[in-house]
Design a protein around this motif. Structure first.
Motif, PDB file in Angstrom:
ATOM      1  N   ALA A   1       0.819  -1.222   0.000  1.00  0.00           N
ATOM      2  CA  ALA A   1       0.000   0.000   0.000  1.00  0.00           C
ATOM      3  C   ALA A   1       0.850   1.268   0.000  1.00  0.00           C
ATOM      4  CB  ALA A   1      -0.932   0.001   1.209  1.00  0.00           C
ATOM      5  N   GLY A   2       2.186   1.114   0.104  1.00  0.00           N
ATOM      6  CA  GLY A   2       3.073   2.266   0.058  1.00  0.00           C
ATOM      7  C   GLY A   2       3.383   2.877   1.412  1.00  0.00           C
ATOM      8  N   LEU A   3       2.896   2.252   2.497  1.00  0.00           N
ATOM      9  CA  LEU A   3       3.183   2.796   3.835  1.00  0.00           C
ATOM     10  C   LEU A   3       4.602   2.467   4.283  1.00  0.00           C
ATOM     11  CD1 LEU A   3      -0.041   2.774   3.939  1.00  0.00           C
ATOM     12  CD2 LEU A   3       0.270   2.578   6.390  1.00  0.00           C
ATOM     13  N   ARG A   4       5.123   1.352   3.817  1.00  0.00           N
ATOM     14  CA  ARG A   4       6.484   0.919   4.142  1.00  0.00           C
ATOM     15  C   ARG A   4       7.298   0.905   2.850  1.00  0.00           C
ATOM     16  NH1 ARG A   4       6.121   1.683   9.433  1.00  0.00           N
ATOM     17  NH2 ARG A   4       3.987   1.153  10.025  1.00  0.00           N
ATOM     18  N   GLU A   5       8.553   1.344   2.964  1.00  0.00           N
ATOM     19  CA  GLU A   5       9.387   1.417   1.763  1.00  0.00           C
ATOM     20  C   GLU A   5       9.699   0.032   1.214  1.00  0.00           C
ATOM     21  OE1 GLU A   5      13.747   3.125   0.400  1.00  0.00           O
ATOM     22  OE2 GLU A   5      12.855   3.863   2.261  1.00  0.00           O
ATOM     23  N   SER A   6      10.036  -0.880   2.124  1.00  0.00           N
ATOM     24  CA  SER A   6      10.332  -2.244   1.682  1.00  0.00           C
ATOM     25  C   SER A   6      10.141  -3.207   2.849  1.00  0.00           C
ATOM     26  CB  SER A   6      11.760  -2.363   1.137  1.00  0.00           C
ATOM     27  OG  SER A   6      12.702  -2.225   2.184  1.00  0.00           O
ATOM     28  N   LEU A   7      10.023  -4.479   2.519  1.00  0.00           N
ATOM     29  CA  LEU A   7       9.869  -5.546   3.508  1.00  0.00           C
ATOM     30  C   LEU A   7      11.212  -6.222   3.711  1.00  0.00           C
ATOM     31  CD1 LEU A   7       8.010  -7.680   5.094  1.00  0.00           C
ATOM     32  CD2 LEU A   7       8.069  -8.968   2.959  1.00  0.00           C
ATOM     33  N   SER A   8      11.592  -6.418   4.963  1.00  0.00           N
ATOM     34  CA  SER A   8      12.806  -7.182   5.260  1.00  0.00           C
ATOM     35  C   SER A   8      12.442  -8.651   5.463  1.00  0.00           C
ATOM     36  CB  SER A   8      13.492  -6.653   6.522  1.00  0.00           C
ATOM     37  OG  SER A   8      13.997  -5.354   6.303  1.00  0.00           O
ATOM     38  N   VAL A   9      13.084  -9.533   4.707  1.00  0.00           N
ATOM     39  CA  VAL A   9      12.913 -10.980   4.875  1.00  0.00           C
ATOM     40  C   VAL A   9      14.094 -11.454   5.718  1.00  0.00           C
ATOM     41  CG1 VAL A   9      12.790 -13.212   3.706  1.00  0.00           C
ATOM     42  CG2 VAL A   9      11.723 -11.192   2.667  1.00  0.00           C
TER      43      VAL A   9
ATOM     44  N   ASP B   1      -5.766 -12.619  -0.201  1.00  0.00           N
ATOM     45  CA  ASP B   1      -6.742 -11.783  -0.909  1.00  0.00           C
ATOM     46  C   ASP B   1      -7.573 -10.970   0.088  1.00  0.00           C
ATOM     47  OD1 ASP B   1      -8.134 -10.935  -3.330  1.00  0.00           O
ATOM     48  OD2 ASP B   1      -9.808 -12.156  -2.632  1.00  0.00           O
ATOM     49  N   SER B   2      -8.036 -11.623   1.167  1.00  0.00           N
ATOM     50  CA  SER B   2      -8.844 -10.912   2.163  1.00  0.00           C
ATOM     51  C   SER B   2      -8.000  -9.881   2.917  1.00  0.00           C
ATOM     52  CB  SER B   2      -9.494 -11.897   3.147  1.00  0.00           C
ATOM     53  OG  SER B   2      -8.522 -12.554   3.942  1.00  0.00           O
ATOM     54  N   ALA B   3      -6.728 -10.210   3.183  1.00  0.00           N
ATOM     55  CA  ALA B   3      -5.837  -9.264   3.870  1.00  0.00           C
ATOM     56  C   ALA B   3      -5.600  -8.022   3.010  1.00  0.00           C
ATOM     57  CB  ALA B   3      -4.508  -9.939   4.200  1.00  0.00           C
ATOM     58  N   TRP B   4      -5.437  -8.214   1.712  1.00  0.00           N
ATOM     59  CA  TRP B   4      -5.198  -7.092   0.813  1.00  0.00           C
ATOM     60  C   TRP B   4      -6.452  -6.229   0.669  1.00  0.00           C
ATOM     61  CZ3 TRP B   4      -2.194  -3.637  -0.554  1.00  0.00           C
ATOM     62  CH2 TRP B   4      -2.235  -2.958  -1.775  1.00  0.00           C
ATOM     63  N   LYS B   5      -7.621  -6.845   0.580  1.00  0.00           N
ATOM     64  CA  LYS B   5      -8.871  -6.072   0.490  1.00  0.00           C
ATOM     65  C   LYS B   5      -9.085  -5.237   1.758  1.00  0.00           C
ATOM     66  CE  LYS B   5     -11.236  -8.903  -2.903  1.00  0.00           C
ATOM     67  NZ  LYS B   5     -11.947 -10.163  -3.140  1.00  0.00           N
ATOM     68  N   TRP B   6      -8.745  -5.809   2.909  1.00  0.00           N
ATOM     69  CA  TRP B   6      -8.837  -5.077   4.179  1.00  0.00           C
ATOM     70  C   TRP B   6      -7.881  -3.889   4.173  1.00  0.00           C
ATOM     71  CZ3 TRP B   6     -10.954  -3.535   8.481  1.00  0.00           C
ATOM     72  CH2 TRP B   6     -10.202  -3.160   9.583  1.00  0.00           C
ATOM     73  N   GLU B   7      -6.636  -4.108   3.757  1.00  0.00           N
ATOM     74  CA  GLU B   7      -5.633  -3.023   3.709  1.00  0.00           C
ATOM     75  C   GLU B   7      -6.106  -1.921   2.763  1.00  0.00           C
ATOM     76  OE1 GLU B   7      -2.596  -1.130   5.134  1.00  0.00           O
ATOM     77  OE2 GLU B   7      -2.480  -3.286   5.534  1.00  0.00           O
ATOM     78  N   GLN B   8      -6.615  -2.302   1.606  1.00  0.00           N
ATOM     79  CA  GLN B   8      -7.114  -1.310   0.647  1.00  0.00           C
ATOM     80  C   GLN B   8      -8.250  -0.487   1.221  1.00  0.00           C
ATOM     81  OE1 GLN B   8      -7.692  -4.317  -2.557  1.00  0.00           O
ATOM     82  NE2 GLN B   8      -6.680  -2.816  -3.866  1.00  0.00           N
TER      83      GLN B   8
ATOM     84  N   ILE C   1      -8.945   0.154   4.527  1.00  0.00           N
ATOM     85  CA  ILE C   1      -8.568   1.083   5.603  1.00  0.00           C
ATOM     86  C   ILE C   1      -7.658   2.210   5.103  1.00  0.00           C
ATOM     87  CG2 ILE C   1      -8.950  -0.561   7.489  1.00  0.00           C
ATOM     88  CD1 ILE C   1      -5.976  -1.111   7.577  1.00  0.00           C
ATOM     89  N   ARG C   2      -7.012   2.003   3.943  1.00  0.00           N
ATOM     90  CA  ARG C   2      -6.148   3.059   3.364  1.00  0.00           C
ATOM     91  C   ARG C   2      -6.870   3.841   2.271  1.00  0.00           C
ATOM     92  NH1 ARG C   2      -3.194   2.676   7.723  1.00  0.00           N
ATOM     93  NH2 ARG C   2      -2.382   0.573   7.972  1.00  0.00           N
ATOM     94  N   ASN C   3      -8.150   3.499   2.031  1.00  0.00           N
ATOM     95  CA  ASN C   3      -8.932   4.170   0.974  1.00  0.00           C
ATOM     96  C   ASN C   3      -8.235   4.101  -0.377  1.00  0.00           C
ATOM     97  OD1 ASN C   3     -11.055   5.090   2.713  1.00  0.00           O
ATOM     98  ND2 ASN C   3      -9.619   6.615   3.514  1.00  0.00           N
ATOM     99  N   LEU C   4      -7.726   2.907  -0.693  1.00  0.00           N
ATOM    100  CA  LEU C   4      -7.028   2.718  -1.981  1.00  0.00           C
ATOM    101  C   LEU C   4      -8.006   2.304  -3.072  1.00  0.00           C
ATOM    102  CD1 LEU C   4      -3.836   0.814  -0.782  1.00  0.00           C
ATOM    103  CD2 LEU C   4      -4.081   3.242  -1.265  1.00  0.00           C
TER     104      LEU C   4
END
Length: 340
Positions: free
Chosen positions: A211-219, A328-335, A337-340
């Motif tokens: 969603a652009g809130l974090r620059e990158s993910l650390s694995v 899929d459900s996690a991404w729809k939730w993120e979208q 709450i971020r109004n994406l």
């Protein structure tokens, strides 16, 4: 209509369990101190079920407040105890916080549950009790090894406290659900995982990066002895997990339990690597995720996924949703709450 107390009921797993309890006709009382949740979750629950649960803001470390609560709600028939600090990394950095919050609160809860007419208790345990198991998948008979983190240790000690209390008080009936890695969100996208500050868990960090809130993910770690070098976990959809709590509670309420302390693994039985979870997100979101490899994180184990045969056969429960469904459900939730 039986009244059920859900501690930590505005948290991620707790809120989804409240929805499933209400769907099954239970009256629900929520205790939450809002330290890692928001009162706005109440609106989401009510919007889904059209029933507003009773909510009391209360710090379970306050013994006097807990005593007062149980005096006011002496008609509770069962307790599902989620309230606890839950981040492995944070527990390594601040062990005393975890021991105080996760163990003292459990002791106070059990003390007052024993005073109820019906003493039914579901404990939110964890696959971390197994440490790095010798064989996969992990059965309930796997040895409980020295914990890899203070968080895992609080779950081990928590189970011991409950087992000892059940042994001394046959009135108490308890089930510890040892669950693996809950992810996803309600299909309505009205409740989901809502971490405060920087997420401690993989999936919300992935969706926030997407969603652009974090620059990158650390694995953390690319040199584990796995197919792609990253850790393997058993990722279970939170709605499947919530339903397991309701079924376990009904087992106790209906006196179907074999002993007064039982343990069940709750997972999918499928192990997925961190990179597989990232690729599942990329698939459902149709975008590439910015991630980079980082050194291994203290407290992490190589692999953990469940043997779910006992929960499937004894509880009559099984996970229905796939990793793709959960992402899929996690991404729809993120979208949402971020109004994406």
């Amino acid at each position: 209509m039986k009244k059920i107390l859900v501690t930590g009921g505005l948290g991620f797993i707790g809120s989804h369990t409240v929805v499933e309890l209400q769907n099954e006709g239970f009256e629900v009382v929520i205790i939450d101190d809002l330290s890692n949740s928001s009162e706005s979750v109440l609106e989401g629950i009510t919007s889904i079920t059209h029933k507003k649960p009773i909510f009391e803001k209360l710090d379970l470390k306050n013994k006097a407040a807990v005593a007062h609560f149980f005096k006011s709600h002496s008609d509770i028939s069962g307790v599902i105890h989620f309230a606890a600090s839950k981040a492995v990394g944070e527990s390594v950095e601040n062990p005393l916080l975890y021991y105080e919050n996760n163990l003292n609160t459990l002791i106070y809860m059990l003390k007052y549950v024993l005073g109820l007419q019906e003493s039914n208790f579901i404990f939110s345990s964890s696959c971390t009790v197994y440490g790095q198991a010798d064989t996969m998948p992990i059965t309930e008979n796997a040895p409980v090894k020295p914990a890899e983190s203070p968080y895992g240790n609080t779950k081990q000690i928590g189970e011991e406290i409950i087992r000892d209390t059940c042994k001394a008080n046959q009135k108490l009936k308890a089930i510890a659900l040892r669950y693996f890695n809950p992810i996803g969100a309600h299909p309505s996208a009205k409740i989901g995982e809502l971490p405060i500050g920087v997420p401690q868990n993989l999936v919300p960090y992935i969706t926030q990066t997407g969603a652009g809130l974090r620059e990158s993910l650390s694995v953390f770690g690319d040199d584990y002895p796995t197919n792609d070098g990253t850790c393997i976990r058993d990722y279970i959809h939170v709605v499947d997990l919530a339903k397991a709590h309701v079924i376990a509670l009904q087992r106790l309420l209906n006196n179907k339990n074999d002993t007064n302390f039982e343990t069940f693994n709750v997972g999918t039985g499928v192990g997925s690597s961190v990179l597989e979870v990232i690729h599942a997100f990329e698939n459902v979101s149709s975008q590439s995720l910015n991630y980079k490899f980082a050194p291994r994180r203290e407290g992490d184990i190589t692999s953990a996924y469940a043997d779910t045969e006992k929960a499937n056969s004894v509880l009559g429960w099984e996970a229905k949703s796939s990793l793709h469904d959960a992402m899929d459900s996690a991404w729809k939730w993120e979208q949402k709450i971020r109004n994406l």
